[in-house]
Write an enzyme that holds these catalytic residues in place. Structure first.
Site, PDB file in Angstrom:
ATOM      1  N   LYS A  55       9.642  28.511  16.851  1.00 57.34           N
ATOM      2  CA  LYS A  55      10.015  29.868  17.254  1.00 57.34           C
ATOM      3  C   LYS A  55      10.895  30.527  16.193  1.00 57.34           C
ATOM      4  O   LYS A  55      11.448  29.865  15.315  1.00 57.34           O
ATOM      5  CB  LYS A  55      10.779  29.846  18.588  1.00 57.34           C
ATOM      6  CG  LYS A  55       9.975  29.294  19.742  1.00 57.34           C
ATOM      7  CD  LYS A  55       8.675  30.019  19.984  1.00 57.34           C
ATOM      8  CE  LYS A  55       8.881  31.313  20.737  1.00 57.34           C
ATOM      9  NZ  LYS A  55       7.555  31.922  21.088  1.00 57.34           N
ATOM     10  N   HIS A  83       7.302  36.940  14.815  1.00 57.46           N
ATOM     11  CA  HIS A  83       7.244  38.148  15.647  1.00 57.46           C
ATOM     12  C   HIS A  83       8.395  39.097  15.319  1.00 57.46           C
ATOM     13  O   HIS A  83       9.246  39.395  16.159  1.00 57.46           O
ATOM     14  CB  HIS A  83       7.246  37.767  17.137  1.00 57.46           C
ATOM     15  CG  HIS A  83       6.042  36.962  17.529  1.00 57.46           C
ATOM     16  ND1 HIS A  83       4.777  37.510  17.652  1.00 57.46           N
ATOM     17  CD2 HIS A  83       5.880  35.641  17.771  1.00 57.46           C
ATOM     18  CE1 HIS A  83       3.907  36.573  17.979  1.00 57.46           C
ATOM     19  NE2 HIS A  83       4.541  35.428  18.042  1.00 57.46           N
ATOM     20  N   ASP A 111       1.525  38.411  28.238  1.00 63.19           N
ATOM     21  CA  ASP A 111       2.385  38.568  27.047  1.00 63.19           C
ATOM     22  C   ASP A 111       2.115  39.890  26.334  1.00 63.19           C
ATOM     23  O   ASP A 111       2.914  40.320  25.505  1.00 63.19           O
ATOM     24  CB  ASP A 111       2.214  37.376  26.084  1.00 63.19           C
ATOM     25  CG  ASP A 111       0.803  37.244  25.547  1.00 63.19           C
ATOM     26  OD1 ASP A 111      -0.138  37.739  26.190  1.00 63.19           O
ATOM     27  OD2 ASP A 111       0.639  36.661  24.467  1.00 63.19           O
ATOM     28  N   GLU A 140       1.925  33.881  12.895  1.00 59.62           N
ATOM     29  CA  GLU A 140       1.033  34.788  13.633  1.00 59.62           C
ATOM     30  C   GLU A 140       0.339  35.817  12.752  1.00 59.62           C
ATOM     31  O   GLU A 140      -0.611  36.456  13.212  1.00 59.62           O
ATOM     32  CB  GLU A 140       1.806  35.496  14.770  1.00 59.62           C
ATOM     33  CG  GLU A 140       2.801  36.564  14.348  1.00 59.62           C
ATOM     34  CD  GLU A 140       4.171  36.004  13.974  1.00 59.62           C
ATOM     35  OE1 GLU A 140       4.333  34.776  13.914  1.00 59.62           O
ATOM     36  OE2 GLU A 140       5.085  36.817  13.714  1.00 59.62           O
ATOM     37  N   TYR A 152       6.591  30.817  13.715  1.00 57.98           N
ATOM     38  CA  TYR A 152       6.263  32.059  14.427  1.00 57.98           C
ATOM     39  C   TYR A 152       7.479  32.964  14.286  1.00 57.98           C
ATOM     40  O   TYR A 152       8.615  32.546  14.574  1.00 57.98           O
ATOM     41  CB  TYR A 152       6.035  31.794  15.928  1.00 57.98           C
ATOM     42  CG  TYR A 152       4.708  31.164  16.276  1.00 57.98           C
ATOM     43  CD1 TYR A 152       3.504  31.777  15.934  1.00 57.98           C
ATOM     44  CD2 TYR A 152       4.648  29.971  16.990  1.00 57.98           C
ATOM     45  CE1 TYR A 152       2.281  31.203  16.272  1.00 57.98           C
ATOM     46  CE2 TYR A 152       3.430  29.390  17.325  1.00 57.98           C
ATOM     47  CZ  TYR A 152       2.251  30.026  16.964  1.00 57.98           C
ATOM     48  OH  TYR A 152       1.045  29.459  17.296  1.00 57.98           O
ATOM     49  N   ARG A 159       8.630  22.277  22.014  1.00 59.88           N
ATOM     50  CA  ARG A 159       7.768  21.885  20.896  1.00 59.88           C
ATOM     51  C   ARG A 159       8.614  21.591  19.662  1.00 59.88           C
ATOM     52  O   ARG A 159       9.799  21.931  19.594  1.00 59.88           O
ATOM     53  CB  ARG A 159       6.773  23.017  20.584  1.00 59.88           C
ATOM     54  CG  ARG A 159       5.693  23.175  21.626  1.00 59.88           C
ATOM     55  CD  ARG A 159       4.855  24.410  21.379  1.00 59.88           C
ATOM     56  NE  ARG A 159       5.614  25.635  21.543  1.00 59.88           N
ATOM     57  CZ  ARG A 159       5.130  26.851  21.349  1.00 59.88           C
ATOM     58  NH1 ARG A 159       3.884  27.012  20.972  1.00 59.88           N
ATOM     59  NH2 ARG A 159       5.880  27.927  21.535  1.00 59.88           N
TER      60      ARG A 159
HETATM   61  P1  NAD Z   1      -9.298  37.206  21.778  1.00 58.77           P
HETATM   62  O1  NAD Z   1      -9.150  38.325  20.802  1.00 58.77           O
HETATM   63  O2  NAD Z   1      -9.888  35.921  21.330  1.00 58.77           O
HETATM   64  O3  NAD Z   1     -10.210  37.715  23.020  1.00 58.77           O
HETATM   65  C1  NAD Z   1     -10.004  38.927  23.658  1.00 58.77           C
HETATM   66  C2  NAD Z   1     -11.321  39.348  24.300  1.00 58.77           C
HETATM   67  O4  NAD Z   1     -11.068  40.496  25.109  1.00 58.77           O
HETATM   68  C3  NAD Z   1     -12.413  39.734  23.285  1.00 58.77           C
HETATM   69  O5  NAD Z   1     -13.586  38.966  23.498  1.00 58.77           O
HETATM   70  C4  NAD Z   1     -12.659  41.212  23.602  1.00 58.77           C
HETATM   71  O6  NAD Z   1     -14.010  41.618  23.406  1.00 58.77           O
HETATM   72  C5  NAD Z   1     -12.256  41.258  25.067  1.00 58.77           C
HETATM   73  N1  NAD Z   1     -12.030  42.604  25.581  1.00 58.77           N
HETATM   74  C6  NAD Z   1     -11.454  43.679  24.987  1.00 58.77           C
HETATM   75  N2  NAD Z   1     -11.456  44.722  25.811  1.00 58.77           N
HETATM   76  C7  NAD Z   1     -12.054  44.316  26.971  1.00 58.77           C
HETATM   77  C8  NAD Z   1     -12.357  44.924  28.202  1.00 58.77           C
HETATM   78  N3  NAD Z   1     -12.078  46.221  28.447  1.00 58.77           N
HETATM   79  N4  NAD Z   1     -12.959  44.192  29.165  1.00 58.77           N
HETATM   80  C9  NAD Z   1     -13.260  42.893  28.965  1.00 58.77           C
HETATM   81  N5  NAD Z   1     -13.017  42.257  27.809  1.00 58.77           N
HETATM   82  C10 NAD Z   1     -12.418  42.956  26.827  1.00 58.77           C
HETATM   83  O7  NAD Z   1      -7.859  36.997  22.425  1.00 58.77           O
HETATM   84  P2  NAD Z   1      -7.329  35.647  23.098  1.00 58.77           P
HETATM   85  O8  NAD Z   1      -6.822  34.748  22.045  1.00 58.77           O
HETATM   86  O9  NAD Z   1      -8.349  35.163  24.052  1.00 58.77           O
HETATM   87  O10 NAD Z   1      -6.043  36.178  23.892  1.00 58.77           O
HETATM   88  C11 NAD Z   1      -6.142  36.849  25.143  1.00 58.77           C
HETATM   89  C12 NAD Z   1      -4.737  37.181  25.630  1.00 58.77           C
HETATM   90  O11 NAD Z   1      -4.054  35.975  26.004  1.00 58.77           O
HETATM   91  C13 NAD Z   1      -3.834  37.826  24.571  1.00 58.77           C
HETATM   92  O12 NAD Z   1      -3.051  38.830  25.176  1.00 58.77           O
HETATM   93  C14 NAD Z   1      -2.959  36.695  24.114  1.00 58.77           C
HETATM   94  O13 NAD Z   1      -1.730  37.141  23.552  1.00 58.77           O
HETATM   95  C15 NAD Z   1      -2.756  36.016  25.443  1.00 58.77           C
HETATM   96  N6  NAD Z   1      -2.165  34.666  25.388  1.00 58.77           N
HETATM   97  C16 NAD Z   1      -1.219  34.397  26.342  1.00 58.77           C
HETATM   98  C17 NAD Z   1      -0.638  33.144  26.409  1.00 58.77           C
HETATM   99  C18 NAD Z   1       0.346  32.862  27.501  1.00 58.77           C
HETATM  100  O14 NAD Z   1       1.051  31.850  27.428  1.00 58.77           O
HETATM  101  N7  NAD Z   1       0.434  33.687  28.536  1.00 58.77           N
HETATM  102  C19 NAD Z   1      -0.976  32.153  25.475  1.00 58.77           C
HETATM  103  C20 NAD Z   1      -1.946  32.437  24.503  1.00 58.77           C
HETATM  104  C21 NAD Z   1      -2.546  33.718  24.475  1.00 58.77           C
END
Ligand code: NAD
Length: 364
Positions: A75, A96, A270, A118, A94, A15
Site C-alpha cells: 500500500k 493511488h 471501490d 496500478e 500501489y 499482505r
Molecule cells: P474490467 O475492465 O476487466 O471489466 C469491466 C467490464 O465492465 C468490461 O468488460 C466492460 O465492457 C464492462 N462494462 C462497462 N460498462 C458496462 C455496462 N454498462 N454494463 C455492463 N458491463 C459494462 O474491470 P475489472 O478488473 O473486472 O474490475 C471491475 C470492478 O471491480 C472495478 O471497479 C474494480 O476496481 C473493482 N475491484 C474491486 C475489488 C474489491 O475489493 N471490491 C477488487 C478488485 C477489483
C-alpha cells in the site's frame, strides 16, 4: 542492489510485498533482500521462510528504509513513513496518488523515484498489476454470496448448487471483465444458473465461445438488467469504466423487485458501486447491511480477506519488474520496458504521470 521490504502499517493490511519465491528470484539474480521482522506473518510467511531463501531479517522499519536502495511495498506510504524518503530511493508499490496531495508532495520534495503498480500498463491497455486482485475479488464474490444466502447469515436459504431434483440458484453478473468472468467461472463451477451481462458485444461473443450453453450471455441495457435482477438469488456488480465512477446500472426499484433474502455483492464499490442501494462501503469486520430485504456486501478491499493467496498473486506479477529494476538499474529498465515506464509517477522531483498531475493541479 539492496531491496527492502517493510511491514505494512495500514489498518488491516496483512499482505507483504514479497513471498519466499520472490526472495529466491532476487537472491538468484545477485541482490540482497532485507525484510522487517514479522512482515510476512499476516500472509502466513514466517521470518524463517524468507531466511531459508537468503533474506536478512531486520528489526525496525527505519533500518529497512535506511539501508535499502529500492523499497517494495503493497500500500501507499502513510505519513509516519514519509520521513524515510530520501533522494534516489526507488519506491515500488500501489500508490493511488490522485487523492493524496501530501504524499505526492513528500515524494517530489525528497526526489524519490516512485513507481505505481496500478499505472504499469501494457501496450494493449491492460493493467497487469491490477488484474490479479480483480481475479481474487471476482472469485471471492461467489464464495461470499453463497455464504450470505444461508439463512443464519440473513439470506433466503438457497443453496446455489441446488441438489438432484431441486433447481440451482440464479447468479447474475453485471460486467464481463476480469472480476465478472472470474465470478461467472466460480458460479458455473458450483453448478448455479449463471447469467452475465456486458455492454461489449465482442466480449459476450468471447465468453459464449468459451463457455457455450453453460453461461447465458445477455446485452447490458436497462430492460435486460431489470429482467435479470428480479430473478437473481445472487447479484454481482463487476462493471468498470476506466477512470470514471461506476455507472448506477441497478436502480432502487430493481433492488425492490428482488426476493427478500437475496444477496448483492457489489465488487465495483471501490469505484462507487453499480447498485443504487450500495451507497456505503462496508468493512471485513462488518461486511453487510440489509436494504429492501436484500443483503448488501460492499467491501472495497475484498482481497484483504485472503492475504496468503493475494500476496502470492500480487508478487507473481510484481517481482519480475523488481528483478529487472534491480539488475539493470532504473534508467535502463525504463528505456527498455515501456509498460514499466508508464508506472513512473514521480521522478527527480517531478510528477511524471499526467492524470496524477492534472488531478492535483501540478505541473507535468
Ligand atoms: P474490467 O475492465 O476487466 O471489466 C469491466 C467490464 O465492465 C468490461 O468488460 C466492460 O465492457 C464492462 N462494462 C462497462 N460498462 C458496462 C455496462 N454498462 N454494463 C455492463 N458491463 C459494462 O474491470 P475489472 O478488473 O473486472 O474490475 C471491475 C470492478 O471491480 C472495478 O471497479 C474494480 O476496481 C473493482 N475491484 C474491486 C475489488 C474489491 O475489493 N471490491 C477488487 C478488485 C477489483
Amino acid at each position: 542492489m539492496i531491496i527492502g521490504v517493510p511491514k505494512e502499517i495500514k489498518n488491516n493490511e496483512n499482505r507483504i510485498a514479497i513471498s519466499p519465491a520472490g526472495v529466491d528470484a532476487l537472491i538468484n539474480a545477485g541482490h540482497q533482500v532485507i525484510i522487517e521482522k514479522g512482515a510476512g506473518e499476516g500472509s502466513g510467511f514466517p521470518d524463517d521462510s524468507f531466511v531459508a531463501h537468503g533474506a536478512k531479517i531486520i528489526n525496525s522499519a527505519a533500518e529497512v528504509w535506511g539501508q535499502a536502495e529500492m523499497i517494495l511495498k503493497v500500500k501507499e506510504p502513510l505519513p509516519e513513513e514519509y520521513g524515510y524518503f530520501r533522494e534516489g530511493l526507488i519506491l515500488f508499490t500501489y500508490l493511488h496518488l490522485a487523492p493524496e496531495p501530501e504524499l505526492t508532495r513528500a515524494l517530489i520534495e525528497k526526489k524519490v523515484a516512485a513507481i505505481a503498480y496500478e499505472t504499469i500498463q501494457l501496450d494493449s491497455g491492460a493493467l497487469p498489476l491490477l488484474t490479479p486482485m480483480s481475479e481474487v475479488a471476482g472469485r471471492m464474490s461467489v464464495q461470499i454470496g453463497a455464504q450470505f444466502l444461508e439463512k443464519p447469515k440473513g439470506g433466503k436459504g438457497v443453496l446455489l448448487a441446488g441438489v438432484p431434483g431441486v433447481q440451482p440458484g440464479n447468479v447474475v453478473v453485471i460486467g464481463g471483465g476480469v472480476v465478472g468472468t472470474n465470478a461467472a467461472k466460480m458460479a458455473m463451477g458450483l453448478g448455479a444458473n449463471v447469467t452475465l451481462l456486458d455492454i461489449n458485444p465482442d466480449r459476450l461473443r468471447q465468453l459464449d465461445d468459451l463457455y457455450g450453453g453453460r453461461l447465458h450471455t445477455v446485452m447490458s441495457n436497462s430492460y435486460n438488467i431489470a429482467e435479470a435482477v428480479k430473478k437473481a438469488d445472487l447479484l454481482v456488480g463487476a462493471v468498470l469504466i476506466p477512470g470514471r465512477r461506476a455507472p448506477r446500472l441497478v436502480t432502487e426499484e430493481m433492488v425492490k423487485s428482488m426476493e427478500p433474502g437475496s444477496v448483492i455483492v457489489d465488487v465495483a464499490i471501490d469505484q462507487g458501486g453499480v447498485i443504487a442501494t450500495s451507497d456505503r462501503v462496508t468493512t471485513h469486520s462488518d461486511p453487510t447491511y440489509v436494504k429492501h430485504g436484500v443483503v448488501h456486501y460492499a467491501v472495497a478491499n475484498m482481497p484483504g480477506a485472503v492475504p496468503k493467496t493475494s500476496t502470492m498473486a500480487l508478487t507473481n506479477v510484481t517481482i519480475p519488474y523488481a528483478v529487472q529494476i534491480a539488475s539493470k538499474g532504473l534508467e535502463r529498465s525504463l528505456v527498455e520496458n515501456r509498460p514499466l515506464a508508464r508506472g513512473v509517477n514521480v521522478l527527480n522531483g517531478n510528477v511524471t504521470y499526467q492524470a496524477v498531475a492534472e488531478s492535483l493541479n501540478l505541473s507535468y
